[in-house]
Design an enzyme around this catalytic site. Structure first.
Site, mmCIF file in Angstrom:
data_model
loop_
_atom_site.group_PDB
_atom_site.id
_atom_site.type_symbol
_atom_site.label_atom_id
_atom_site.label_comp_id
_atom_site.label_asym_id
_atom_site.label_seq_id
_atom_site.Cartn_x
_atom_site.Cartn_y
_atom_site.Cartn_z
ATOM 1 C CE LYS A 116 -3.865 -2.277 2.313
ATOM 2 N NZ LYS A 116 -4.780 -2.304 3.462
ATOM 3 C CD GLU A 203 -5.260 5.937 4.437
ATOM 4 O OE1 GLU A 203 -6.345 5.427 4.801
ATOM 5 O OE2 GLU A 203 -4.614 5.524 3.461
ATOM 6 C CG HIS A 238 -11.598 -0.855 10.008
ATOM 7 N ND1 HIS A 238 -11.933 0.470 9.857
ATOM 8 C CD2 HIS A 238 -11.080 -0.978 11.260
ATOM 9 C CE1 HIS A 238 -11.626 1.128 10.967
ATOM 10 N NE2 HIS A 238 -11.114 0.280 11.830
ATOM 11 N NE ARG A 295 -7.593 -9.654 -2.508
ATOM 12 C CZ ARG A 295 -8.719 -9.067 -2.149
ATOM 13 N NH1 ARG A 295 -9.812 -9.277 -2.850
ATOM 14 N NH2 ARG A 295 -8.779 -8.273 -1.090
#
Length: 667
Positions: A116, A203, A238, A295
């Protein structure tokens, strides 16, 4: 096109891939663990091979063994599905080294986009905005003190996210600085356990954002297209539980802009095959790139239903070297599709997974209803794998029609043997904010959906169904599906007496009086205390089903009996009605003794002890975290129900415990 494909996965996604392979004339090879030897995907395949024992690290994560099976079975290609090894670049490399076609991107682009942190850097270079945060893959920058300093500079609230993560694993929201270090340690442990890599980044936590993702396809010849968006904003822990396409808030212009941004990243990465670019959309309609999933996504069916494309088929064609046969101009979205994930978990107990055997599974059917599942009746939900039972997907000509269809499909679903999130899904589908399209990642907390999800009162007709079934079904045990047991007079008819039944529901007695109508076969007068009697006519009955008619109205009930309960599924809710039981010898002998169980803390489910945070003799406060239990790829906190002193600890870190095991005692 290759002729034989090994599917390096299990459950629903393995069954889904097999369906497309059958249509394309491709033989399939399944792998299974010892826990999955009777699983549906094993029987759906043309061939099946044991890969290892139950834990994923000893079976579905054993890349070398999986490749060996592929070669032994003479498979030419391998599809990784999602989860497990699907985003493991080393595994993709090993497949190609062994001469297997890997149905997915190259290992190089998987490494690039699978991180990421690296993906954010690439997006920035491609001119795509990203959420402000702190990213670094340098090991020195992953120290707790360094990350804490970065968190202070970024400000709270923030998110800790696993760089190699997905599906909410290794992700923690932190609202106050004093919570940061504990949450960081938990996120790193979870990331290491799920992905074999503990690198995290920070983040900024956006307020009430929407989660929007763009599905892309890219071939080996430089052609790439996007297939529109999916909105996946409604989440718990999440993790997505409801996805839909198209998003109710994207204008055609914003859809085009986000699609073009996704394709810029794809082209910069040299990406091939199917993939998904995930974005956050704030309240001002500004979007930020989050990550790329290299994916097939769990929620791919909603895109299939609005575009008419089979994404698995597209994956296989690209992997076989075919160029894309569709251009961007040919992609169009028609109607609306919504997917909900049906989990074996209890939303009222912090989404605690529910293990056990699915004794009955009644699935809805009808126009515009699709059910993707790898489970059947008598299959077991174990601690080893994700507790998703099925994906229910509906499609219709517009969003309101799709929501109405979803509500009716959920009401016609019934699952016995495990606790499920079906009531939560029904509550969301009926919420006015959902109908209005006011969805954001904090939907469940913002609208206090869980708080409103109280155990429903038992309807009179449910009590009537339980009592009528308990009184009559044993006389029709050998009947056909819709046999009417009142065609022949039985002993119960000759009595003709009023019958009184008392059930216990949520600890409260529920009394009901039934009187058979002698002059009308199969009819009963049913009365609750202080209420007028109502007449019910049995229209159909079998071992697990009862249809009652009241006037001109019909009501359907799915039923299961245990030794102590009559369980009734009605309109998506499962009611556990306890029948009176004679006292046991032990209860009679010790009826005057009060036994306290408040000191014992037990395991809510089977799992592995990840961390013990106290010692014998420690003084603890109420709601203090004492242990961390790992199960189904997630961590679950064991907290003290009261203040006291730790008297005994029965397990150590690394021990595997069963559900209900006595973990420790606090007095």
């Amino acid at each position: 096109m290759f002729r034989k494909l090994l599917i390096a996965n299990r459950g629903e996604i393995a069954v889904r891939i097999m369906a497309t392979c059958r249509e394309m004339g491709i033989r399939t090879v399944a792998i299974y663990s010892e826990a999955d030897q009777h699983a549906r995907h094993v029987y759906e395949a043309d061939e099946a091979y044991l890969v290892g024992s139950a834990p994923a690290r000893e079976s579905y994560l054993c890349g070398d063994r999986i490749i060996q099976i592929a070669l032994e079975s003479q498979a030419e290609a391998l599809h990784p599905g999602y989860g497990f090894l699907s985003e493991n670049a080393d595994f993709a490399d090993a497949c190609r080294t062994a001469g297997l076609i890997f149905v997915g991107p190259t290992a190089e682009s998987m490494r690039l986009m699978g991180s990421k942190i690296a993906a954010k850097q690439l997006a920035h270079s491609a001119g795509v905005p990203t959420v402000p945060g702190y990213v670094s893959i340098d090991s020195a920058d992953q120290q707790s003190a360094t990350l804490l300093a970065a968190a202070r500079q970024l400000g709270f609230p923030l998110l800790i996210k696993a760089s190699a993560g997905g599906g909410g694993k290794g992700m923690r929201a932190v609202h106050k600085e004093e919570e940061f270090l504990d949450q960081l340690a938990g996120a790193q442990r979870e990331a290491l356990a799920a992905f074999g890599e503990s690198t995290v980044f920070l983040e900024r936590l956006l307020i009430q954002p929407r989660h929007i993702e763009i599905q892309i396809l890219a071939d080996a010849y430089g052609h790439s297209i996007h297939l529109g968006e999916r909105e996946c904003s409604i989440q718990r822990r999440h993790q997505k539980i409801i996805e839909e396409s198209p998003s109710p808030v994207l204008s055609p212009e914003l859809r085009t802009e986000m699609g073009q941004a996704a394709l810029r990243i794809v082209q910069a990465a040299g990406y091939q095959n199917a993939g998904t670019l995930e974005f956050m959309l704030d309240t001002q309609q500004h979007f930020y790139f989050l990550e790329m999933n290299t994916r097939l996504q769990v929620e791919h069916p909603v895109t299939e239903l609005v575009t008419g494309l089979d994404l698995v088929r597209q994956q296989l064609l690209i992997a076989a070297g075919e160029p894309l046969a569709i251009t961007q101009e040919q992609v169009s979205q028609r109607g609306h599709a919504i997917e909900v994930r049906l989990y074996a978990e209890d939303p009222l107990q912090q989404y605690l997974p529910s293990t056990g055997t699915i004794t009955r599974f009644i699935a809805p059917s009808g126009p515009g209803i699709r059910l993707d599942s790898g489970l059947s009746e008598q299959d077991e939900i174990t601690q080893y794998y994700d507790p998703m039972i099925a994906k229910l997907i509906v499609s219709a000509e517009d969003r309101l029609s799709a929501i109405n269809r979803l509500q009716q499909a959920l009401k016609r679903t019934a699952i016995f043997g495990v606790t499920t999130n079906l009531p939560l899904l029904i509550a969301i589908s009926k919420h006015p904010a959902f109908a209005a399209g006011l969805t954001s990642t904090d939907f469940l907390t913002h609208y206090e959906v869980i708080e409103q999800l109280q155990t429903p009162l038992v309807p009179d007709q449910v009590l009537a169904a339980a009592a009528i079934y308990d009184l009559t079904w044993h006389q029709a045990a050998n009947s056909n599906r819709y046999h009417n047991p009142w065609q022949n007079t039985g002993p119960w008819r000759l009595a003709g007496n009023t019958q009184t039944r008392t059930y216990h529901y949520q600890g409260e007695p529920q009394k009901i009086v039934l009187t058979p109508r002698i002059q009308q076969s199969g009819s009963w007068l049913v009365q609750r205390p202080d209420q007028e009697a109502e007449e019910f006519q049995v229209a159909a009955i079998n071992a697990h089903f009862l249809l009652l008619r009241q006037g001109n109205s019909n009501a359907s009930f799915f039923i299961q009996q245990t030794a102590t309960e009559t369980q009734i599924a009605f309109e998506g809710h499962l009611f556990h009605l306890q029948r009176p039981q004679p006292p046991t010898v032990e209860q009679t002998a010790y009826s005057g003794l009060a036994v306290s169980t408040q000191t014992a803390l037990t395991a809510p489910m089977a799992g592995t002890i990840i961390k013990v945070q106290v010692q014998v003799g420690d003084i603890v406060e109420a709601r203090q975290v004492l242990m961390i239990l790992g199960a189904m790829k997630m961590e679950h906190a064991i907290t003290s129900s009261h203040a006291g002193t730790v008297q005994r600890i029965n397990y150590r870190e690394g021990d595997v415990v069963s559900g209900g095991a006595l973990l420790l005692e606090v007095r």
